[in-house]
Design a protein around this motif. Structure first.
Motif, PDB file in Angstrom:
ATOM      1  N   ARG A  82       0.843  -1.198   0.000  1.00  0.00           N
ATOM      2  CA  ARG A  82       0.000   0.000   0.000  1.00  0.00           C
ATOM      3  C   ARG A  82       0.876   1.245   0.000  1.00  0.00           C
ATOM      4  NH1 ARG A  82      -1.555   3.542   4.051  1.00  0.00           N
ATOM      5  NH2 ARG A  82      -3.557   4.626   3.743  1.00  0.00           N
ATOM      6  N   CYS A  83       0.406   2.286  -0.704  1.00  0.00           N
ATOM      7  CA  CYS A  83       1.062   3.587  -0.669  1.00  0.00           C
ATOM      8  C   CYS A  83       0.005   4.656  -0.431  1.00  0.00           C
ATOM      9  CB  CYS A  83       1.842   3.864  -1.945  1.00  0.00           C
ATOM     10  SG  CYS A  83       0.831   4.018  -3.443  1.00  0.00           S
ATOM     11  N   ALA A  84       0.444   5.834  -0.003  1.00  0.00           N
ATOM     12  CA  ALA A  84      -0.504   6.898   0.310  1.00  0.00           C
ATOM     13  C   ALA A  84       0.161   8.257   0.152  1.00  0.00           C
ATOM     14  CB  ALA A  84      -1.039   6.741   1.736  1.00  0.00           C
ATOM     15  N   VAL A  85      -0.679   9.281  -0.029  1.00  0.00           N
ATOM     16  CA  VAL A  85      -0.260  10.680   0.002  1.00  0.00           C
ATOM     17  C   VAL A  85      -1.002  11.338   1.152  1.00  0.00           C
ATOM     18  CG1 VAL A  85      -0.234  12.886  -1.201  1.00  0.00           C
ATOM     19  CG2 VAL A  85       0.215  10.773  -2.469  1.00  0.00           C
ATOM     20  N   ALA A  86      -0.260  12.063   1.980  1.00  0.00           N
ATOM     21  CA  ALA A  86      -0.831  12.740   3.146  1.00  0.00           C
ATOM     22  C   ALA A  86      -0.426  14.209   3.120  1.00  0.00           C
ATOM     23  CB  ALA A  86      -0.352  12.075   4.431  1.00  0.00           C
ATOM     24  N   LEU A  87      -1.282  15.081   3.644  1.00  0.00           N
ATOM     25  CA  LEU A  87      -1.040  16.521   3.630  1.00  0.00           C
ATOM     26  C   LEU A  87      -0.932  17.068   5.049  1.00  0.00           C
ATOM     27  CD1 LEU A  87      -3.543  17.631   0.829  1.00  0.00           C
ATOM     28  CD2 LEU A  87      -1.135  16.968   0.602  1.00  0.00           C
ATOM     29  N   THR A 101      -2.374  14.098   7.317  1.00  0.00           N
ATOM     30  CA  THR A 101      -3.636  13.397   7.121  1.00  0.00           C
ATOM     31  C   THR A 101      -3.668  12.779   5.730  1.00  0.00           C
ATOM     32  OG1 THR A 101      -4.805  14.953   8.567  1.00  0.00           O
ATOM     33  CG2 THR A 101      -6.153  13.612   7.066  1.00  0.00           C
ATOM     34  N   ASP A 102      -3.910  11.470   5.655  1.00  0.00           N
ATOM     35  CA  ASP A 102      -3.997  10.802   4.352  1.00  0.00           C
ATOM     36  C   ASP A 102      -5.166  11.356   3.543  1.00  0.00           C
ATOM     37  OD1 ASP A 102      -1.964   9.246   5.307  1.00  0.00           O
ATOM     38  OD2 ASP A 102      -2.957   7.323   4.988  1.00  0.00           O
ATOM     39  N   VAL A 103      -4.906  11.635   2.257  1.00  0.00           N
ATOM     40  CA  VAL A 103      -5.975  12.090   1.366  1.00  0.00           C
ATOM     41  C   VAL A 103      -6.153  11.160   0.162  1.00  0.00           C
ATOM     42  CG1 VAL A 103      -5.698  14.500   2.033  1.00  0.00           C
ATOM     43  CG2 VAL A 103      -4.414  13.609   0.068  1.00  0.00           C
ATOM     44  N   TRP A 104      -5.201  10.229  -0.021  1.00  0.00           N
ATOM     45  CA  TRP A 104      -5.267   9.302  -1.165  1.00  0.00           C
ATOM     46  C   TRP A 104      -4.427   8.086  -0.830  1.00  0.00           C
ATOM     47  CZ3 TRP A 104      -1.392   7.197  -4.218  1.00  0.00           C
ATOM     48  CH2 TRP A 104      -1.824   6.526  -5.362  1.00  0.00           C
ATOM     49  N   SER A 105      -4.822   6.931  -1.327  1.00  0.00           N
ATOM     50  CA  SER A 105      -4.013   5.723  -1.167  1.00  0.00           C
ATOM     51  C   SER A 105      -4.302   4.765  -2.312  1.00  0.00           C
ATOM     52  CB  SER A 105      -4.286   5.040   0.182  1.00  0.00           C
ATOM     53  OG  SER A 105      -5.603   4.536   0.227  1.00  0.00           O
ATOM     54  N   ALA A 106      -3.402   3.827  -2.512  1.00  0.00           N
ATOM     55  CA  ALA A 106      -3.576   2.797  -3.536  1.00  0.00           C
ATOM     56  C   ALA A 106      -2.882   1.525  -3.071  1.00  0.00           C
ATOM     57  CB  ALA A 106      -3.006   3.249  -4.884  1.00  0.00           C
ATOM     58  N   THR A 107      -3.379   0.394  -3.534  1.00  0.00           N
ATOM     59  CA  THR A 107      -2.768  -0.895  -3.238  1.00  0.00           C
ATOM     60  C   THR A 107      -1.921  -1.346  -4.418  1.00  0.00           C
ATOM     61  OG1 THR A 107      -4.597  -2.160  -4.164  1.00  0.00           O
ATOM     62  CG2 THR A 107      -4.763  -1.513  -1.831  1.00  0.00           C
ATOM     63  N   LYS A 108      -1.099  -2.340  -4.174  1.00  0.00           N
ATOM     64  CA  LYS A 108      -0.281  -2.851  -5.267  1.00  0.00           C
ATOM     65  C   LYS A 108      -1.143  -3.463  -6.358  1.00  0.00           C
ATOM     66  CE  LYS A 108       0.732  -7.404  -3.212  1.00  0.00           C
ATOM     67  NZ  LYS A 108       1.824  -8.297  -2.786  1.00  0.00           N
ATOM     68  N   GLU A 109      -2.302  -4.013  -6.009  1.00  0.00           N
ATOM     69  CA  GLU A 109      -3.194  -4.576  -7.009  1.00  0.00           C
ATOM     70  C   GLU A 109      -3.706  -3.494  -7.964  1.00  0.00           C
ATOM     71  OE1 GLU A 109      -2.813  -7.346  -3.719  1.00  0.00           O
ATOM     72  OE2 GLU A 109      -3.455  -5.236  -3.750  1.00  0.00           O
ATOM     73  N   GLU A 110      -3.956  -2.301  -7.419  1.00  0.00           N
ATOM     74  CA  GLU A 110      -4.431  -1.200  -8.264  1.00  0.00           C
ATOM     75  C   GLU A 110      -3.355  -0.719  -9.229  1.00  0.00           C
ATOM     76  OE1 GLU A 110      -7.444   1.563  -6.077  1.00  0.00           O
ATOM     77  OE2 GLU A 110      -6.008   0.835  -4.581  1.00  0.00           O
ATOM     78  N   LEU A 111      -2.094  -0.985  -8.904  1.00  0.00           N
ATOM     79  CA  LEU A 111      -0.982  -0.610  -9.780  1.00  0.00           C
ATOM     80  C   LEU A 111      -0.479  -1.781 -10.616  1.00  0.00           C
ATOM     81  CD1 LEU A 111       1.069   1.604  -7.294  1.00  0.00           C
ATOM     82  CD2 LEU A 111      -0.293   2.400  -9.221  1.00  0.00           C
ATOM     83  N   ALA A 112      -1.148  -2.937 -10.516  1.00  0.00           N
ATOM     84  CA  ALA A 112      -0.690  -4.151 -11.202  1.00  0.00           C
ATOM     85  C   ALA A 112       0.766  -4.429 -10.844  1.00  0.00           C
ATOM     86  CB  ALA A 112      -0.856  -4.019 -12.720  1.00  0.00           C
ATOM     87  N   ALA A 113       1.060  -4.317  -9.548  1.00  0.00           N
ATOM     88  CA  ALA A 113       2.428  -4.431  -9.059  1.00  0.00           C
ATOM     89  C   ALA A 113       2.570  -5.602  -8.101  1.00  0.00           C
ATOM     90  CB  ALA A 113       2.830  -3.144  -8.345  1.00  0.00           C
ATOM     91  N   THR A 114       3.797  -6.085  -7.962  1.00  0.00           N
ATOM     92  CA  THR A 114       4.110  -7.048  -6.918  1.00  0.00           C
ATOM     93  C   THR A 114       4.600  -6.348  -5.658  1.00  0.00           C
ATOM     94  OG1 THR A 114       6.324  -7.342  -7.850  1.00  0.00           O
ATOM     95  CG2 THR A 114       4.628  -8.915  -8.529  1.00  0.00           C
ATOM     96  N   SER A 115       5.084  -5.087  -5.814  1.00  0.00           N
ATOM     97  CA  SER A 115       5.545  -4.320  -4.666  1.00  0.00           C
ATOM     98  C   SER A 115       5.661  -2.852  -5.063  1.00  0.00           C
ATOM     99  CB  SER A 115       6.898  -4.833  -4.175  1.00  0.00           C
ATOM    100  OG  SER A 115       7.266  -4.232  -2.948  1.00  0.00           O
TER     101      SER A 115
END
Length: 310
Positions: free
Chosen positions: A61-66, A74-88
């Motif tokens: 998982r990754c995220a952007v926080a402001l 405070t996190d405002v956006w996040s994504a999982t590796k599946e959403e990026l078609a990634a293994t990591s």
């Protein structure tokens, strides 16, 4: 710059924890971060990723926080590796580019197993959409097996993107003895628009010796200091040090070539392991250092410490 190391040194153990690890124990890390300061809006934007042990999914998982103070995010956006078609997922950098925001993120593309760097574009960080990503640096274009860990700096009428790549020096063979090869180096790519990077140039390379930093040279940041730039970077002696690298300092007159500063060993470190991915950012008359810190149980949290500017 004989005094810069002492004037900038901070106590990593005393830093403020801004993100906890996603679990306890070795392999559970919060970090892989970069920070951008939007001076006009007085806003700090933090990218970070969470990582679990290899057998439990790696960087999932990754995220952007402001933040308006560089400490409370405070996190405002996040994504999982599946959403990026990634293994990591690894390092990324969210930056303001005129009227839009961009997120440059590195991940291991599942279809090829190669690390690459993509960009997402939106009017605000909370509107980033993983499906809209476009690749800006593909390793195969440069004859490399991987390219990752981007961070950006605006300069003149364009952008400089710094990234980690494999070292270009192989194992040294002296008669019947083979000495281990350096592991990584850092390059800089120049772009007029921050989207098209036609070439890369080596900016910082490993010494290739048995010193504490001899086989790694991963630049993490460069900030203005007097008449040049101070850079933070990760070094390591062997592959055994992978994931637990140590921080060093370097100097540059032009932000194109960097020279190590002798700090008598790692510049800062945790008593339990590493202080790595140290990102230095000047804001409000202070240098903010954001870093991954090894805890007693082997996990890594994400911290910030500040030092007054001269």
């Amino acid at each position: 710059m004989p005094d810069v190391a002492d004037r900038l040194r901070f106590d990593p153990a005393a830093g403020t924890v801004i993100r906890e690890p996603p679990g306890a124990g070795y392999g559970c890390w919060a970090g892989g971060h970069k920070v951008w300061h939007d001076r006009e809006a007085g806003l700090f934007a933090l990218f970070y990723r969470e990582r679990m042990p290899l057998e439990r999914g790696r960087g999932g998982r990754c995220a952007v926080a402001l933040s308006d103070d560089g400490v409370t995010f405070t996190d405002v956006w996040s994504a999982t590796k599946e959403e990026l078609a990634a293994t990591s997922i690894e390092v990324g950098h969210a930056v303001r580019a005129g009227d839009e925001w961009r997120l440059y993120v590195s991940y291991e593309y599942a279809a090829t197993g190669a690390w690459r760097i993509d960009v997402l574009r939106a009017s605000h960080p909370e509107r980033f959409d993983a499906q809209s990503r476009r690749t800006v640096l593909a390793p195969g274009d440069f004859g490399l097996p991987w390219i990752k860990d981007p961070w950006l700096a605006a300069g003149g009428d364009g952008w400089d993107l710094y990234a980690a790549v494999p070292a270009r020096t192989g194992p040294q063979r002296i008669r019947d003895t083979v000495h281990a090869a350096p592991l990584d180096a850092s390059v800089v790519a120049r772009s007029d628009d921050g989207l098209y990077f036609p070439s890369i140039k080596y900016a910082f390379e490993p010494a290739g010796d048995d010193s504490w930093h001899g086989r790694r040279a991963r630049l993490n940041s460069a900030f203005r200091w007097q008449d040049g730039w101070v850079a933070t970077w990760d070094g390591g002696r062997t592959f055994y040090d992978n994931y637990e690298e140590w921080c060093g300092l370097a100097w540059s007159d032009d932000r194109r070539k960097f020279t190590r500063l002798d700090t008598g060993g790692p510049w800062v470190r945790s008593e339990h392991g590493s202080v790595r991915y140290v990102y230095g950012l000047v804001a409000g008359g202070r240098v903010h250092f954001y870093y991954e810190y090894t805890r007693a149980d082997g996990s890594h949290d994400l911290r910030v410490a500040t030092v007054p500017c001269p």
